[in-house]
Write a protein that holds these residues in place. Sequence first.
Motif, PDB file in Angstrom:
ATOM      1  N   LEU A 178       0.830  -1.198   0.000  1.00  0.00           N
ATOM      2  CA  LEU A 178       0.000   0.000   0.000  1.00  0.00           C
ATOM      3  C   LEU A 178       0.869   1.254   0.000  1.00  0.00           C
ATOM      4  O   LEU A 178       1.696   1.434   0.889  1.00  0.00           O
ATOM      5  CB  LEU A 178      -0.886   0.019   1.249  1.00  0.00           C
ATOM      6  CG  LEU A 178      -2.055  -0.930   1.266  1.00  0.00           C
ATOM      7  CD1 LEU A 178      -2.527  -1.169   2.692  1.00  0.00           C
ATOM      8  CD2 LEU A 178      -3.183  -0.384   0.429  1.00  0.00           C
ATOM      9  N   SER A 179       0.657   2.104  -0.968  1.00  0.00           N
ATOM     10  CA  SER A 179       1.358   3.389  -1.000  1.00  0.00           C
ATOM     11  C   SER A 179       0.624   4.369  -0.082  1.00  0.00           C
ATOM     12  O   SER A 179      -0.487   4.097   0.382  1.00  0.00           O
ATOM     13  CB  SER A 179       1.372   3.941  -2.430  1.00  0.00           C
ATOM     14  OG  SER A 179       0.045   4.298  -2.827  1.00  0.00           O
ATOM     15  N   ALA A 180       1.235   5.509   0.144  1.00  0.00           N
ATOM     16  CA  ALA A 180       0.593   6.549   0.959  1.00  0.00           C
ATOM     17  C   ALA A 180      -0.722   6.984   0.306  1.00  0.00           C
ATOM     18  O   ALA A 180      -1.727   7.198   0.997  1.00  0.00           O
ATOM     19  CB  ALA A 180       1.533   7.738   1.133  1.00  0.00           C
ATOM     20  N   LYS A 181      -0.725   7.066  -1.010  1.00  0.00           N
ATOM     21  CA  LYS A 181      -1.936   7.456  -1.731  1.00  0.00           C
ATOM     22  C   LYS A 181      -3.025   6.383  -1.581  1.00  0.00           C
ATOM     23  O   LYS A 181      -4.202   6.701  -1.405  1.00  0.00           O
ATOM     24  CB  LYS A 181      -1.621   7.696  -3.209  1.00  0.00           C
ATOM     25  CG  LYS A 181      -2.780   8.305  -3.988  1.00  0.00           C
ATOM     26  CD  LYS A 181      -2.336   8.734  -5.359  1.00  0.00           C
ATOM     27  CE  LYS A 181      -2.123  10.216  -5.270  1.00  0.00           C
ATOM     28  NZ  LYS A 181      -1.913  10.886  -6.528  1.00  0.00           N
ATOM     29  N   ASP A 182      -2.623   5.101  -1.642  1.00  0.00           N
ATOM     30  CA  ASP A 182      -3.578   4.006  -1.433  1.00  0.00           C
ATOM     31  C   ASP A 182      -4.202   4.104  -0.042  1.00  0.00           C
ATOM     32  O   ASP A 182      -5.415   3.977   0.116  1.00  0.00           O
ATOM     33  CB  ASP A 182      -2.901   2.635  -1.551  1.00  0.00           C
ATOM     34  CG  ASP A 182      -2.451   2.291  -2.949  1.00  0.00           C
ATOM     35  OD1 ASP A 182      -3.119   2.702  -3.922  1.00  0.00           O
ATOM     36  OD2 ASP A 182      -1.424   1.584  -3.069  1.00  0.00           O
ATOM     37  N   LYS A 183      -3.371   4.342   0.950  1.00  0.00           N
ATOM     38  CA  LYS A 183      -3.861   4.447   2.329  1.00  0.00           C
ATOM     39  C   LYS A 183      -4.845   5.605   2.467  1.00  0.00           C
ATOM     40  O   LYS A 183      -5.881   5.470   3.124  1.00  0.00           O
ATOM     41  CB  LYS A 183      -2.694   4.611   3.300  1.00  0.00           C
ATOM     42  CG  LYS A 183      -1.845   3.363   3.421  1.00  0.00           C
ATOM     43  CD  LYS A 183      -0.649   3.608   4.332  1.00  0.00           C
ATOM     44  CE  LYS A 183       0.247   2.391   4.377  1.00  0.00           C
ATOM     45  NZ  LYS A 183       1.403   2.585   5.268  1.00  0.00           N
ATOM     46  N   ASP A 184      -4.524   6.724   1.848  1.00  0.00           N
ATOM     47  CA  ASP A 184      -5.431   7.877   1.879  1.00  0.00           C
ATOM     48  C   ASP A 184      -6.767   7.531   1.220  1.00  0.00           C
ATOM     49  O   ASP A 184      -7.830   7.912   1.713  1.00  0.00           O
ATOM     50  CB  ASP A 184      -4.807   9.087   1.187  1.00  0.00           C
ATOM     51  CG  ASP A 184      -3.655   9.692   1.973  1.00  0.00           C
ATOM     52  OD1 ASP A 184      -3.522   9.406   3.183  1.00  0.00           O
ATOM     53  OD2 ASP A 184      -2.871  10.456   1.363  1.00  0.00           O
ATOM     54  N   ARG A 185      -6.710   6.815   0.103  1.00  0.00           N
ATOM     55  CA  ARG A 185      -7.943   6.427  -0.596  1.00  0.00           C
ATOM     56  C   ARG A 185      -8.778   5.469   0.259  1.00  0.00           C
ATOM     57  O   ARG A 185     -10.002   5.583   0.300  1.00  0.00           O
ATOM     58  CB  ARG A 185      -7.623   5.786  -1.941  1.00  0.00           C
ATOM     59  CG  ARG A 185      -7.228   6.780  -2.992  1.00  0.00           C
ATOM     60  CD  ARG A 185      -7.071   6.128  -4.356  1.00  0.00           C
ATOM     61  NE  ARG A 185      -6.723   7.127  -5.339  1.00  0.00           N
ATOM     62  CZ  ARG A 185      -5.667   7.064  -6.132  1.00  0.00           C
ATOM     63  NH1 ARG A 185      -4.853   6.031  -6.084  1.00  0.00           N
ATOM     64  NH2 ARG A 185      -5.420   8.029  -6.992  1.00  0.00           N
ATOM     65  N   VAL A 186      -8.116   4.533   0.903  1.00  0.00           N
ATOM     66  CA  VAL A 186      -8.834   3.586   1.768  1.00  0.00           C
ATOM     67  C   VAL A 186      -9.513   4.337   2.904  1.00  0.00           C
ATOM     68  O   VAL A 186     -10.706   4.134   3.169  1.00  0.00           O
ATOM     69  CB  VAL A 186      -7.881   2.498   2.327  1.00  0.00           C
ATOM     70  CG1 VAL A 186      -8.545   1.696   3.439  1.00  0.00           C
ATOM     71  CG2 VAL A 186      -7.407   1.576   1.210  1.00  0.00           C
ATOM     72  N   ARG A 187      -8.788   5.216   3.558  1.00  0.00           N
ATOM     73  CA  ARG A 187      -9.364   5.982   4.680  1.00  0.00           C
ATOM     74  C   ARG A 187     -10.536   6.845   4.209  1.00  0.00           C
ATOM     75  O   ARG A 187     -11.575   6.909   4.868  1.00  0.00           O
ATOM     76  CB  ARG A 187      -8.292   6.855   5.323  1.00  0.00           C
ATOM     77  CG  ARG A 187      -7.271   6.075   6.120  1.00  0.00           C
ATOM     78  CD  ARG A 187      -6.278   7.030   6.793  1.00  0.00           C
ATOM     79  NE  ARG A 187      -5.182   6.326   7.399  1.00  0.00           N
ATOM     80  CZ  ARG A 187      -3.918   6.357   6.959  1.00  0.00           C
ATOM     81  NH1 ARG A 187      -3.593   7.073   5.888  1.00  0.00           N
ATOM     82  NH2 ARG A 187      -2.984   5.686   7.583  1.00  0.00           N
ATOM     83  N   ALA A 188     -10.360   7.523   3.091  1.00  0.00           N
ATOM     84  CA  ALA A 188     -11.423   8.402   2.574  1.00  0.00           C
ATOM     85  C   ALA A 188     -12.651   7.585   2.170  1.00  0.00           C
ATOM     86  O   ALA A 188     -13.784   7.980   2.467  1.00  0.00           O
ATOM     87  CB  ALA A 188     -10.900   9.211   1.386  1.00  0.00           C
ATOM     88  N   PHE A 189     -12.433   6.478   1.495  1.00  0.00           N
ATOM     89  CA  PHE A 189     -13.564   5.642   1.084  1.00  0.00           C
ATOM     90  C   PHE A 189     -14.247   5.050   2.303  1.00  0.00           C
ATOM     91  O   PHE A 189     -15.473   5.027   2.377  1.00  0.00           O
ATOM     92  CB  PHE A 189     -13.109   4.531   0.128  1.00  0.00           C
ATOM     93  CG  PHE A 189     -14.231   3.636  -0.304  1.00  0.00           C
ATOM     94  CD1 PHE A 189     -15.189   4.087  -1.203  1.00  0.00           C
ATOM     95  CD2 PHE A 189     -14.351   2.353   0.202  1.00  0.00           C
ATOM     96  CE1 PHE A 189     -16.241   3.267  -1.594  1.00  0.00           C
ATOM     97  CE2 PHE A 189     -15.399   1.533  -0.179  1.00  0.00           C
ATOM     98  CZ  PHE A 189     -16.341   1.985  -1.082  1.00  0.00           C
ATOM     99  N   TRP A 190     -13.469   4.591   3.265  1.00  0.00           N
ATOM    100  CA  TRP A 190     -14.063   3.962   4.442  1.00  0.00           C
ATOM    101  C   TRP A 190     -14.910   4.961   5.231  1.00  0.00           C
ATOM    102  O   TRP A 190     -15.910   4.585   5.843  1.00  0.00           O
ATOM    103  CB  TRP A 190     -13.008   3.314   5.343  1.00  0.00           C
ATOM    104  CG  TRP A 190     -13.654   2.297   6.218  1.00  0.00           C
ATOM    105  CD1 TRP A 190     -14.006   2.433   7.534  1.00  0.00           C
ATOM    106  CD2 TRP A 190     -14.102   0.997   5.823  1.00  0.00           C
ATOM    107  NE1 TRP A 190     -14.628   1.293   7.974  1.00  0.00           N
ATOM    108  CE2 TRP A 190     -14.698   0.401   6.944  1.00  0.00           C
ATOM    109  CE3 TRP A 190     -14.045   0.288   4.628  1.00  0.00           C
ATOM    110  CZ2 TRP A 190     -15.248  -0.878   6.911  1.00  0.00           C
ATOM    111  CZ3 TRP A 190     -14.585  -0.993   4.597  1.00  0.00           C
ATOM    112  CH2 TRP A 190     -15.176  -1.557   5.728  1.00  0.00           C
TER     113      TRP A 190
END
Length: 144
Positions: A4-16
Amino acid sequence: MTSLSAKDKDRVRAFWAKVSGKEDEIGSDAFSRMLVVYPQTKTYFSHWKDLSPGSAQVQKHGKTIITAVADAVTKIDDLTAGLLSLSELHAYKLRVDPGNFKILAHNLLVVLSIKFPKDFTPEVHVAMDKFLAAVARALSEKYR
């Protein structure tokens, strides 16, 4: 699967954050779908009276699962340590085949795409897929 990249983590948090408030329904739907589409997963729940979609026990366990996934989102920076107790529980006590974590992840992706068609962009799909794969790996840690 890549990490998971930093951008992936941000997307997961935002989507969740958008999932908030619908967790119980999503957990129940994903768990129900897994039991129907992959009936071999029912063996771990053979002691339950009713494994049909929407039954009280299925809904309760769906809530348990989605609560754990929500917790994993908060521990996204160190899933192995964050999910250690769940890994131990599933490996040593419940003796769940770790391949089932991937099956559940797939069903969760399907449900999320159905429930959030506009928000589940290809980029979110990739990030959530990576995240759920990382969760499955973390849960499989004690099997090694």
